[in-house]
Design an enzyme around this catalytic site. Structure first.
Site, PDB file in Angstrom:
ATOM      1  N   ASP A 160       0.821  -1.216   0.000  1.00 42.86           N
ATOM      2  CA  ASP A 160       0.000   0.000   0.000  1.00 42.86           C
ATOM      3  C   ASP A 160       0.854   1.265   0.000  1.00 42.86           C
ATOM      4  OD1 ASP A 160      -2.120  -1.716   0.180  1.00 42.86           O
ATOM      5  OD2 ASP A 160      -2.958  -0.854   2.020  1.00 42.86           O
ATOM      6  N   HIS A 193      -5.835   3.277  -4.143  1.00 40.95           N
ATOM      7  CA  HIS A 193      -5.767   3.451  -2.691  1.00 40.95           C
ATOM      8  C   HIS A 193      -6.077   4.901  -2.311  1.00 40.95           C
ATOM      9  CE1 HIS A 193      -4.927   2.007   1.265  1.00 40.95           C
ATOM     10  NE2 HIS A 193      -3.768   2.641   1.434  1.00 40.95           N
ATOM     11  N   HIS A 216      -4.991   9.176   0.918  1.00 42.64           N
ATOM     12  CA  HIS A 216      -5.113   8.323   2.104  1.00 42.64           C
ATOM     13  C   HIS A 216      -6.011   8.877   3.220  1.00 42.64           C
ATOM     14  CE1 HIS A 216      -3.650   5.263   5.036  1.00 42.64           C
ATOM     15  NE2 HIS A 216      -3.329   4.591   3.942  1.00 42.64           N
ATOM     16  N   HIS A 234       3.798  -2.302   3.086  1.00 44.11           N
ATOM     17  CA  HIS A 234       3.859  -0.950   2.522  1.00 44.11           C
ATOM     18  C   HIS A 234       5.229  -0.755   1.873  1.00 44.11           C
ATOM     19  CE1 HIS A 234       0.801  -0.783   5.698  1.00 44.11           C
ATOM     20  NE2 HIS A 234       0.228   0.212   5.015  1.00 44.11           N
TER      21      HIS A 234
END
Length: 528
Positions: A343, A393, A397, A484
Protein backbone atom coordinates in the site's frame (compact mmCIF):
# COMPACT_ATOMS: atom_id res chain seq x y z
CA UNK A 1 18.08 -61.22 -46.79
CA UNK A 2 21.41 -59.41 -46.60
CA UNK A 3 21.55 -56.19 -44.62
CA UNK A 4 24.11 -53.65 -45.67
CA UNK A 5 26.21 -52.70 -42.67
CA UNK A 6 27.63 -49.26 -42.18
CA UNK A 7 31.20 -48.92 -40.88
CA UNK A 8 30.06 -48.69 -37.25
CA UNK A 9 32.00 -49.97 -34.27
CA UNK A 10 30.08 -50.53 -31.06
CA UNK A 11 32.14 -49.69 -28.03
CA UNK A 12 31.35 -51.77 -24.96
CA UNK A 13 32.69 -51.60 -21.46
CA UNK A 14 36.26 -52.50 -20.68
CA UNK A 15 35.11 -55.74 -19.05
CA UNK A 16 33.74 -57.06 -22.34
CA UNK A 17 36.77 -55.78 -24.19
CA UNK A 18 39.06 -57.73 -21.87
CA UNK A 19 36.95 -60.86 -22.12
CA UNK A 20 37.02 -60.71 -25.90
CA UNK A 21 40.77 -60.26 -25.96
CA UNK A 22 41.33 -63.26 -23.70
CA UNK A 23 39.08 -65.46 -25.82
CA UNK A 24 40.72 -64.43 -29.04
CA UNK A 25 44.18 -65.14 -27.64
CA UNK A 26 43.16 -68.72 -26.88
CA UNK A 27 41.41 -69.34 -30.20
CA UNK A 28 43.57 -68.05 -33.00
CA UNK A 29 41.24 -69.37 -35.68
CA UNK A 30 38.38 -67.01 -34.77
CA UNK A 31 37.71 -64.51 -37.56
CA UNK A 32 36.27 -61.14 -36.57
CA UNK A 33 34.79 -58.43 -38.72
CA UNK A 34 37.69 -56.45 -40.23
CA UNK A 35 38.42 -53.30 -38.28
CA UNK A 36 36.27 -54.23 -35.29
CA UNK A 37 37.65 -53.51 -31.88
CA UNK A 38 35.90 -52.78 -28.60
CA UNK A 39 36.72 -49.64 -26.66
CA UNK A 40 35.74 -48.58 -23.15
CA UNK A 41 32.46 -46.70 -22.87
CA UNK A 42 31.72 -43.58 -20.89
CA UNK A 43 28.98 -43.44 -18.29
CA UNK A 44 25.45 -43.53 -19.68
CA UNK A 45 24.44 -40.14 -18.42
CA UNK A 46 24.78 -36.64 -19.70
CA UNK A 47 27.79 -35.18 -17.91
CA UNK A 48 26.53 -32.13 -16.06
CA UNK A 49 29.92 -30.47 -15.71
CA UNK A 50 30.59 -30.81 -19.43
CA UNK A 51 27.21 -29.75 -20.75
CA UNK A 52 26.23 -26.86 -18.50
CA UNK A 53 27.82 -24.08 -20.51
CA UNK A 54 25.78 -21.72 -18.35
CA UNK A 55 26.81 -21.89 -14.65
CA UNK A 56 24.43 -24.05 -12.55
CA UNK A 57 23.25 -21.14 -10.40
CA UNK A 58 22.46 -19.11 -13.52
CA UNK A 59 20.53 -22.05 -14.99
CA UNK A 60 18.51 -22.39 -11.79
CA UNK A 61 17.66 -18.68 -11.69
CA UNK A 62 16.62 -18.71 -15.35
CA UNK A 63 14.16 -21.57 -14.84
CA UNK A 64 10.89 -21.53 -12.93
CA UNK A 65 11.28 -23.77 -9.89
CA UNK A 66 7.95 -25.17 -8.72
CA UNK A 67 7.30 -26.64 -5.29
CA UNK A 68 4.27 -28.40 -3.82
CA UNK A 69 4.37 -29.61 -0.22
CA UNK A 70 1.42 -31.04 1.67
CA UNK A 71 2.29 -32.87 4.89
CA UNK A 72 -1.14 -34.50 5.31
CA UNK A 73 -0.36 -37.78 7.13
CA UNK A 74 -3.05 -39.52 5.09
CA UNK A 75 -1.67 -38.50 1.70
CA UNK A 76 1.56 -36.50 1.73
CA UNK A 77 2.91 -34.74 -1.34
CA UNK A 78 6.31 -33.16 -1.89
CA UNK A 79 6.95 -32.28 -5.52
CA UNK A 80 9.58 -30.11 -7.16
CA UNK A 81 10.31 -29.56 -10.81
CA UNK A 82 11.70 -26.87 -13.11
CA UNK A 83 9.80 -25.25 -15.94
CA UNK A 84 11.03 -23.11 -18.80
CA UNK A 85 9.00 -19.88 -18.50
CA UNK A 86 6.86 -19.59 -21.59
CA UNK A 87 7.44 -23.18 -22.80
CA UNK A 88 3.93 -24.62 -22.75
CA UNK A 89 4.97 -28.08 -23.92
CA UNK A 90 7.37 -28.79 -21.09
CA UNK A 91 5.19 -27.07 -18.50
CA UNK A 92 2.11 -29.07 -19.47
CA UNK A 93 3.97 -32.38 -19.55
CA UNK A 94 5.62 -31.96 -16.15
CA UNK A 95 2.49 -30.65 -14.44
CA UNK A 96 0.40 -33.45 -15.92
CA UNK A 97 2.89 -36.04 -14.64
CA UNK A 98 2.82 -34.56 -11.15
CA UNK A 99 -0.96 -34.12 -11.13
CA UNK A 100 -1.49 -37.70 -12.29
CA UNK A 101 0.65 -39.07 -9.47
CA UNK A 102 -1.22 -36.95 -6.93
CA UNK A 103 -4.61 -37.99 -8.36
CA UNK A 104 -3.64 -41.66 -8.23
CA UNK A 105 -2.71 -41.31 -4.56
CA UNK A 106 -5.96 -39.51 -3.79
CA UNK A 107 -7.92 -42.30 -5.49
CA UNK A 108 -6.02 -44.96 -3.55
CA UNK A 109 -6.25 -43.29 -0.14
CA UNK A 110 -9.60 -41.54 -0.42
CA UNK A 111 -7.89 -38.35 0.79
CA UNK A 112 -8.44 -35.49 -1.70
CA UNK A 113 -5.49 -33.31 -2.55
CA UNK A 114 -5.50 -29.75 -1.29
CA UNK A 115 -2.77 -27.18 -1.90
CA UNK A 116 -0.68 -26.52 1.19
CA UNK A 117 2.63 -24.90 2.07
CA UNK A 118 4.03 -27.26 4.68
CA UNK A 119 7.65 -27.44 3.49
CA UNK A 120 10.34 -26.95 6.14
CA UNK A 121 11.23 -23.48 4.73
CA UNK A 122 13.66 -24.57 2.05
CA UNK A 123 16.37 -22.15 0.94
CA UNK A 124 16.30 -21.00 -2.71
CA UNK A 125 19.06 -23.42 -3.71
CA UNK A 126 17.31 -26.34 -1.97
CA UNK A 127 13.75 -25.99 -3.26
CA UNK A 128 14.38 -26.51 -6.98
CA UNK A 129 16.05 -29.30 -8.91
CA UNK A 130 18.84 -30.86 -6.84
CA UNK A 131 21.78 -32.56 -8.51
CA UNK A 132 21.97 -36.25 -7.68
CA UNK A 133 18.40 -36.45 -6.40
CA UNK A 134 17.13 -38.58 -9.31
CA UNK A 135 19.76 -41.24 -8.62
CA UNK A 136 19.80 -40.97 -4.84
CA UNK A 137 18.70 -44.17 -3.03
CA UNK A 138 14.96 -44.18 -2.54
CA UNK A 139 15.33 -44.83 1.17
CA UNK A 140 17.38 -41.64 1.52
CA UNK A 141 14.74 -39.54 -0.25
CA UNK A 142 11.96 -41.01 1.88
CA UNK A 143 13.90 -40.20 5.05
CA UNK A 144 14.71 -36.60 4.03
CA UNK A 145 11.93 -34.14 5.01
CA UNK A 146 13.12 -31.74 2.34
CA UNK A 147 11.93 -34.28 -0.25
CA UNK A 148 9.27 -36.36 1.52
CA UNK A 149 6.73 -35.37 4.21
CA UNK A 150 7.58 -37.25 7.41
CA UNK A 151 5.19 -39.51 9.27
CA UNK A 152 5.31 -42.77 7.39
CA UNK A 153 1.95 -42.40 5.67
CA UNK A 154 1.30 -42.65 1.92
CA UNK A 155 3.49 -40.18 0.05
CA UNK A 156 4.23 -38.91 -3.43
CA UNK A 157 7.78 -37.61 -3.84
CA UNK A 158 8.73 -35.82 -7.05
CA UNK A 159 12.24 -34.53 -7.61
CA UNK A 160 14.18 -33.28 -10.58
CA UNK A 161 17.68 -32.78 -11.87
CA UNK A 162 18.98 -30.56 -14.66
CA UNK A 163 21.38 -32.79 -16.55
CA UNK A 164 22.35 -30.40 -19.31
CA UNK A 165 21.70 -26.88 -20.51
CA UNK A 166 23.31 -25.83 -23.78
CA UNK A 167 22.10 -23.44 -26.46
CA UNK A 168 18.36 -23.92 -27.05
CA UNK A 169 18.30 -27.21 -25.12
CA UNK A 170 17.42 -28.17 -21.56
CA UNK A 171 17.77 -31.75 -20.35
CA UNK A 172 15.81 -32.46 -17.19
CA UNK A 173 15.18 -35.72 -15.35
CA UNK A 174 11.95 -36.10 -13.40
CA UNK A 175 11.67 -38.81 -10.74
CA UNK A 176 8.34 -39.84 -9.23
CA UNK A 177 8.56 -42.00 -6.12
CA UNK A 178 5.49 -43.29 -4.29
CA UNK A 179 5.58 -45.04 -0.94
CA UNK A 180 3.51 -46.15 2.03
CA UNK A 181 4.83 -46.93 5.46
CA UNK A 182 8.31 -46.11 4.26
CA UNK A 183 8.14 -48.88 1.64
CA UNK A 184 8.58 -48.00 -2.03
CA UNK A 185 5.51 -48.66 -4.16
CA UNK A 186 6.83 -47.25 -7.45
CA UNK A 187 9.90 -45.39 -8.60
CA UNK A 188 10.24 -44.07 -12.15
CA UNK A 189 12.60 -41.57 -13.73
CA UNK A 190 12.08 -39.92 -17.12
CA UNK A 191 14.62 -37.72 -18.89
CA UNK A 192 13.20 -34.93 -21.04
CA UNK A 193 14.98 -33.12 -23.86
CA UNK A 194 13.27 -29.77 -24.36
CA UNK A 195 13.92 -27.21 -27.07
CA UNK A 196 13.60 -24.11 -24.95
CA UNK A 197 11.22 -22.21 -27.25
CA UNK A 198 8.86 -25.19 -27.37
CA UNK A 199 10.03 -26.51 -30.75
CA UNK A 200 10.11 -30.09 -29.48
CA UNK A 201 9.93 -32.13 -26.31
CA UNK A 202 11.17 -35.72 -26.40
CA UNK A 203 12.35 -38.40 -24.01
CA UNK A 204 15.40 -40.64 -24.23
CA UNK A 205 13.50 -43.32 -26.16
CA UNK A 206 12.87 -40.83 -28.97
CA UNK A 207 16.48 -39.98 -29.77
CA UNK A 208 17.18 -42.96 -32.06
CA UNK A 209 15.32 -44.12 -35.17
CA UNK A 210 14.08 -47.71 -35.53
CA UNK A 211 16.75 -48.28 -38.19
CA UNK A 212 19.36 -46.89 -35.83
CA UNK A 213 18.25 -49.38 -33.17
CA UNK A 214 18.58 -52.21 -35.67
CA UNK A 215 22.14 -51.14 -36.35
CA UNK A 216 22.79 -51.06 -32.62
CA UNK A 217 21.30 -54.53 -32.25
CA UNK A 218 23.50 -56.04 -34.95
CA UNK A 219 26.68 -54.52 -33.61
CA UNK A 220 25.88 -55.29 -29.99
CA UNK A 221 25.18 -58.94 -30.76
CA UNK A 222 28.40 -59.11 -32.77
CA UNK A 223 30.37 -57.61 -29.89
CA UNK A 224 28.89 -60.02 -27.37
CA UNK A 225 29.56 -62.98 -29.64
CA UNK A 226 33.20 -61.94 -29.99
CA UNK A 227 33.40 -61.75 -26.20
CA UNK A 228 31.99 -65.30 -26.03
CA UNK A 229 34.51 -66.61 -28.59
CA UNK A 230 32.01 -67.27 -31.37
CA UNK A 231 33.55 -68.64 -34.59
CA UNK A 232 31.43 -66.25 -36.67
CA UNK A 233 30.48 -63.18 -34.65
CA UNK A 234 28.29 -61.50 -37.25
CA UNK A 235 24.62 -61.55 -36.21
CA UNK A 236 22.78 -64.33 -38.02
CA UNK A 237 19.22 -63.15 -37.49
CA UNK A 238 17.97 -60.20 -39.49
CA UNK A 239 17.52 -57.22 -37.11
CA UNK A 240 14.58 -56.15 -39.29
CA UNK A 241 12.68 -59.09 -37.86
CA UNK A 242 12.55 -57.55 -34.40
CA UNK A 243 9.55 -55.35 -33.61
CA UNK A 244 9.97 -51.63 -32.93
CA UNK A 245 8.54 -52.25 -29.46
CA UNK A 246 11.25 -54.81 -28.65
CA UNK A 247 13.99 -52.59 -30.03
CA UNK A 248 12.69 -49.65 -27.97
CA UNK A 249 12.64 -51.77 -24.81
CA UNK A 250 16.30 -52.64 -25.34
CA UNK A 251 17.60 -49.27 -26.51
CA UNK A 252 15.38 -46.63 -24.87
CA UNK A 253 17.93 -45.45 -22.28
CA UNK A 254 19.94 -43.21 -24.56
CA UNK A 255 21.90 -40.05 -23.85
CA UNK A 256 24.96 -38.17 -25.07
CA UNK A 257 28.41 -37.30 -23.86
CA UNK A 258 29.66 -33.73 -24.14
CA UNK A 259 31.29 -34.41 -27.51
CA UNK A 260 28.03 -35.72 -29.02
CA UNK A 261 28.78 -39.44 -28.72
CA UNK A 262 25.66 -41.52 -28.26
CA UNK A 263 25.51 -43.59 -25.08
CA UNK A 264 22.97 -46.38 -24.69
CA UNK A 265 22.45 -48.40 -21.51
CA UNK A 266 21.15 -51.88 -22.32
CA UNK A 267 19.03 -53.93 -19.87
CA UNK A 268 21.00 -56.54 -17.95
CA UNK A 269 18.71 -59.28 -19.27
CA UNK A 270 19.29 -58.41 -22.92
CA UNK A 271 19.65 -61.50 -25.12
CA UNK A 272 18.67 -63.02 -28.46
CA UNK A 273 18.46 -66.75 -29.35
CA UNK A 274 21.92 -66.94 -30.93
CA UNK A 275 23.51 -65.53 -27.79
CA UNK A 276 21.71 -68.13 -25.68
CA UNK A 277 23.44 -70.83 -27.74
CA UNK A 278 26.89 -69.66 -26.62
CA UNK A 279 28.77 -70.27 -23.41
CA UNK A 280 27.89 -67.57 -20.88
CA UNK A 281 30.39 -64.76 -20.48
CA UNK A 282 30.36 -62.34 -17.52
CA UNK A 283 28.88 -58.99 -18.48
CA UNK A 284 29.33 -55.66 -16.78
CA UNK A 285 26.33 -54.05 -15.15
CA UNK A 286 25.20 -51.73 -16.51
CA UNK A 287 25.88 -52.89 -20.06
CA UNK A 288 26.77 -49.74 -22.01
CA UNK A 289 27.23 -49.08 -25.72
CA UNK A 290 28.92 -45.91 -26.94
CA UNK A 291 28.70 -44.74 -30.54
CA UNK A 292 31.17 -42.03 -31.66
CA UNK A 293 29.48 -38.75 -32.55
CA UNK A 294 30.26 -38.87 -36.26
CA UNK A 295 28.70 -42.31 -36.62
CA UNK A 296 25.81 -41.66 -34.26
CA UNK A 297 24.27 -38.78 -36.21
CA UNK A 298 22.89 -41.03 -38.96
CA UNK A 299 21.12 -43.14 -36.31
CA UNK A 300 19.22 -40.25 -34.77
CA UNK A 301 15.76 -38.84 -35.23
CA UNK A 302 15.63 -35.20 -36.42
CA UNK A 303 15.07 -34.10 -32.82
CA UNK A 304 17.84 -36.40 -31.63
CA UNK A 305 20.23 -34.77 -34.09
CA UNK A 306 19.27 -31.34 -32.76
CA UNK A 307 19.91 -32.54 -29.21
CA UNK A 308 23.32 -33.89 -30.21
CA UNK A 309 24.29 -30.64 -31.94
CA UNK A 310 23.13 -28.45 -29.06
CA UNK A 311 25.05 -30.46 -26.47
CA UNK A 312 28.19 -30.53 -28.58
CA UNK A 313 28.02 -26.75 -29.10
CA UNK A 314 28.60 -26.03 -25.38
CA UNK A 315 26.79 -22.73 -25.94
CA UNK A 316 25.23 -20.78 -23.07
CA UNK A 317 21.62 -21.65 -22.35
CA UNK A 318 19.27 -19.62 -24.51
CA UNK A 319 15.70 -19.01 -23.36
CA UNK A 320 12.78 -17.29 -25.13
CA UNK A 321 11.11 -14.15 -23.77
CA UNK A 322 8.93 -15.23 -20.89
CA UNK A 323 5.75 -13.90 -19.32
CA UNK A 324 5.96 -12.53 -15.82
CA UNK A 325 4.25 -14.47 -13.04
CA UNK A 326 1.39 -12.01 -12.84
CA UNK A 327 0.70 -12.48 -16.56
CA UNK A 328 0.27 -16.25 -16.28
CA UNK A 329 -2.75 -18.42 -15.71
CA UNK A 330 -2.17 -19.93 -12.26
CA UNK A 331 -4.25 -22.83 -10.97
CA UNK A 332 -4.67 -22.08 -7.27
CA UNK A 333 -6.41 -25.41 -6.73
CA UNK A 334 -3.06 -27.04 -7.59
CA UNK A 335 -0.52 -24.52 -6.30
CA UNK A 336 -0.63 -23.00 -2.81
CA UNK A 337 -1.33 -19.40 -3.79
CA UNK A 338 -1.10 -16.29 -1.65
CA UNK A 339 -1.08 -12.58 -2.46
CA UNK A 340 1.54 -10.17 -1.19
CA UNK A 341 0.18 -6.62 -1.35
CA UNK A 342 1.82 -3.22 -0.92
CA UNK A 343 0.00 0.00 0.00
CA UNK A 344 0.67 3.74 -0.25
CA UNK A 345 3.24 3.78 -3.05
CA UNK A 346 4.87 4.17 -5.33
CA UNK A 347 7.78 5.69 -3.47
CA UNK A 348 11.58 5.89 -3.41
CA UNK A 349 11.94 2.20 -2.47
CA UNK A 350 9.44 0.76 -4.93
CA UNK A 351 12.05 0.12 -7.64
CA UNK A 352 14.05 -2.02 -5.22
CA UNK A 353 10.92 -3.99 -4.33
CA UNK A 354 10.21 -4.58 -8.01
CA UNK A 355 13.79 -5.73 -8.58
CA UNK A 356 13.53 -8.29 -5.79
CA UNK A 357 10.15 -9.59 -6.94
CA UNK A 358 11.40 -9.95 -10.50
CA UNK A 359 14.50 -11.87 -9.40
CA UNK A 360 12.21 -14.42 -7.70
CA UNK A 361 9.42 -14.66 -10.28
CA UNK A 362 6.93 -13.39 -7.72
CA UNK A 363 3.84 -11.33 -8.46
CA UNK A 364 2.34 -8.73 -6.14
CA UNK A 365 -0.50 -6.24 -5.99
CA UNK A 366 0.17 -2.54 -5.40
CA UNK A 367 -2.57 -0.27 -4.06
CA UNK A 368 -1.46 3.20 -5.11
CA UNK A 369 -2.12 6.69 -3.84
CA UNK A 370 -2.95 9.04 -6.70
CA UNK A 371 -0.59 11.75 -5.43
CA UNK A 372 2.31 9.26 -5.68
CA UNK A 373 1.26 7.97 -9.10
CA UNK A 374 1.85 11.49 -10.38
CA UNK A 375 5.26 11.63 -8.66
CA UNK A 376 6.52 8.22 -9.81
CA UNK A 377 4.85 7.40 -13.14
CA UNK A 378 7.82 5.28 -14.28
CA UNK A 379 7.41 2.96 -11.30
CA UNK A 380 3.71 2.56 -12.08
CA UNK A 381 4.49 1.73 -15.70
CA UNK A 382 7.06 -0.83 -14.59
CA UNK A 383 4.59 -2.48 -12.20
CA UNK A 384 2.07 -2.83 -14.98
CA UNK A 385 4.64 -4.00 -17.55
CA UNK A 386 5.98 -6.71 -15.22
CA UNK A 387 2.57 -8.20 -14.59
CA UNK A 388 1.81 -6.87 -11.12
CA UNK A 389 -1.73 -5.80 -10.35
CA UNK A 390 -2.43 -2.13 -9.67
CA UNK A 391 -5.18 -1.10 -7.30
CA UNK A 392 -6.65 2.24 -6.21
CA UNK A 393 -5.77 3.45 -2.69
CA UNK A 394 -7.39 6.91 -2.95
CA UNK A 395 -5.66 10.17 -3.76
CA UNK A 396 -4.03 10.97 -0.43
CA UNK A 397 -5.11 8.32 2.10
CA UNK A 398 -8.10 9.81 4.02
CA UNK A 399 -10.53 7.82 6.12
CA UNK A 400 -13.31 7.53 3.56
CA UNK A 401 -16.00 7.00 6.17
CA UNK A 402 -15.41 10.58 7.37
CA UNK A 403 -15.84 12.17 3.94
CA UNK A 404 -18.96 13.28 2.10
CA UNK A 405 -20.20 11.25 -0.83
CA UNK A 406 -18.74 13.65 -3.43
CA UNK A 407 -15.40 13.67 -1.60
CA UNK A 408 -15.26 9.85 -1.56
CA UNK A 409 -15.98 9.72 -5.25
CA UNK A 410 -13.39 12.41 -5.98
CA UNK A 411 -10.67 10.54 -4.04
CA UNK A 412 -11.23 7.38 -6.06
CA UNK A 413 -11.95 8.92 -9.45
CA UNK A 414 -8.88 11.22 -9.42
CA UNK A 415 -6.66 8.25 -8.58
CA UNK A 416 -8.20 6.08 -11.29
CA UNK A 417 -7.61 8.87 -13.78
CA UNK A 418 -3.95 9.21 -12.74
CA UNK A 419 -3.42 5.45 -13.08
CA UNK A 420 -5.08 5.47 -16.49
CA UNK A 421 -2.82 8.31 -17.63
CA UNK A 422 0.25 6.38 -16.51
CA UNK A 423 -0.51 2.89 -17.90
CA UNK A 424 -3.46 3.25 -20.25
CA UNK A 425 -6.10 1.60 -18.07
CA UNK A 426 -7.69 2.20 -14.70
CA UNK A 427 -7.53 0.00 -11.61
CA UNK A 428 -10.25 -2.63 -11.18
CA UNK A 429 -10.18 -2.76 -7.36
CA UNK A 430 -9.60 -0.40 -4.46
CA UNK A 431 -8.40 -0.70 -0.89
CA UNK A 432 -9.90 1.76 1.62
CA UNK A 433 -7.24 3.45 3.77
CA UNK A 434 -7.07 1.97 7.27
CA UNK A 435 -9.53 -0.67 6.07
CA UNK A 436 -12.28 1.83 6.89
CA UNK A 437 -15.43 1.46 4.82
CA UNK A 438 -19.20 1.21 5.13
CA UNK A 439 -22.10 0.73 2.77
CA UNK A 440 -22.06 4.39 1.89
CA UNK A 441 -18.39 4.19 0.81
CA UNK A 442 -19.02 1.09 -1.28
CA UNK A 443 -21.98 2.78 -2.98
CA UNK A 444 -19.80 5.60 -4.36
CA UNK A 445 -17.77 3.33 -6.69
CA UNK A 446 -18.12 0.27 -8.85
CA UNK A 447 -14.69 -0.89 -7.70
CA UNK A 448 -14.80 -3.84 -5.27
CA UNK A 449 -12.89 -3.34 -2.02
CA UNK A 450 -9.94 -5.64 -1.29
CA UNK A 451 -8.95 -5.91 2.36
CA UNK A 452 -6.40 -8.31 3.88
CA UNK A 453 -6.18 -11.37 6.09
CA UNK A 454 -2.71 -10.65 7.56
CA UNK A 455 -1.52 -7.21 8.60
CA UNK A 456 2.25 -7.17 9.12
CA UNK A 457 2.11 -3.74 10.75
CA UNK A 458 5.37 -3.06 8.97
CA UNK A 459 4.81 0.69 9.39
CA UNK A 460 5.64 0.13 13.07
CA UNK A 461 9.13 -1.05 11.96
CA UNK A 462 9.08 -4.43 13.72
CA UNK A 463 12.31 -6.37 14.19
CA UNK A 464 13.19 -8.84 11.45
CA UNK A 465 12.07 -11.96 13.33
CA UNK A 466 8.67 -10.46 14.13
CA UNK A 467 8.22 -9.22 10.58
CA UNK A 468 9.04 -12.66 9.12
CA UNK A 469 6.77 -14.39 11.59
CA UNK A 470 3.84 -12.21 10.52
CA UNK A 471 4.52 -12.26 6.77
CA UNK A 472 5.82 -15.82 6.33
CA UNK A 473 4.94 -18.08 9.24
CA UNK A 474 1.36 -16.87 9.59
CA UNK A 475 0.54 -17.15 5.89
CA UNK A 476 -1.90 -19.78 4.65
CA UNK A 477 -3.09 -20.69 1.15
CA UNK A 478 -5.41 -17.88 0.12
CA UNK A 479 -3.83 -15.30 2.42
CA UNK A 480 -3.70 -11.63 1.45
CA UNK A 481 -0.75 -10.07 3.26
CA UNK A 482 -0.54 -6.31 3.83
CA UNK A 483 2.79 -4.46 3.58
CA UNK A 484 3.86 -0.95 2.52
CA UNK A 485 6.52 -0.34 -0.13
CA UNK A 486 7.11 3.23 1.06
CA UNK A 487 9.12 2.06 4.08
CA UNK A 488 12.83 1.35 3.68
CA UNK A 489 12.67 -1.47 6.23
CA UNK A 490 9.93 -3.20 4.26
CA UNK A 491 11.88 -2.91 1.02
CA UNK A 492 14.91 -4.40 2.73
CA UNK A 493 12.87 -7.35 3.99
CA UNK A 494 11.22 -8.29 0.68
CA UNK A 495 13.93 -10.83 -0.29
CA UNK A 496 13.72 -12.89 2.94
CA UNK A 497 9.92 -12.62 2.95
CA UNK A 498 9.56 -13.89 -0.61
CA UNK A 499 12.26 -16.55 -0.13
CA UNK A 500 10.53 -17.69 3.05
CA UNK A 501 7.12 -17.92 1.42
CA UNK A 502 8.42 -19.72 -1.64
CA UNK A 503 10.53 -21.97 0.59
CA UNK A 504 7.35 -23.12 2.32
CA UNK A 505 5.82 -23.96 -1.05
CA UNK A 506 3.78 -20.83 -1.81
CA UNK A 507 3.26 -19.39 -5.28
CA UNK A 508 3.02 -15.60 -5.04
CA UNK A 509 0.27 -14.27 -7.28
CA UNK A 510 -1.78 -11.12 -7.75
CA UNK A 511 -5.09 -10.67 -5.95
CA UNK A 512 -6.89 -11.16 -9.24
CA UNK A 513 -5.09 -14.46 -9.84
CA UNK A 514 -5.80 -15.55 -6.27
CA UNK A 515 -9.51 -14.83 -6.60
CA UNK A 516 -9.78 -16.14 -10.15
CA UNK A 517 -11.05 -12.79 -11.40
CA UNK A 518 -12.40 -9.46 -10.17
CA UNK A 519 -15.05 -9.52 -7.45
CA UNK A 520 -18.42 -7.92 -8.04
CA UNK A 521 -18.98 -4.21 -7.51
CA UNK A 522 -19.88 -2.93 -4.04
CA UNK A 523 -18.33 -5.96 -2.32
CA UNK A 524 -15.43 -6.50 0.06
CA UNK A 525 -12.98 -9.41 -0.01
CA UNK A 526 -10.80 -10.85 2.70
CA UNK A 527 -9.16 -14.24 2.14
CA UNK A 528 -7.06 -16.71 4.11
Amino acid sequence: MTRRRRPFRAALTAVIASAAALTLAACGSVTTTPGWEPRPATAATVALSDTLATPPDAVASALDSRLLYNADPGAGVAARWAEIPGDTRLTTELRDRVASAIAAQAAATGVPYRPAADAPTLSPDARGCVQGSTTRPAADLLADPAFTPPGGGPTVTVTCEVLAASGPLLVESLRILTAAGGQVASDTTTTYYAETSGGFLITGDQLITDEGRRVLLGDLVQSLKVAAGAMEPRMKADPAGFTPEQLTAWFSRASFTADGSLVVTVPDDFTVPELDELAPVPRPSPLVVTVPAAEATAMLTPEGAQVQAALASAAPLSLPPAPFRGQEQVDCSFFACMALTFDDGPGPYTAQVLDDLDARRAAATFFLQGVNVVRYPDAVQRMDGEGHQIGNHTWNHPDLTKLTDPEIKDQLDRTSSAIRSAVGHAATTFRPPYGAYDDRVLAQTSLPAILWSIDTNDWQLPDDATFLDRAVTAARPGSIVLCHDVHENTARMVPPIVDGLQGRGFTLVTVQQLLGGTPAAHTTTTRG
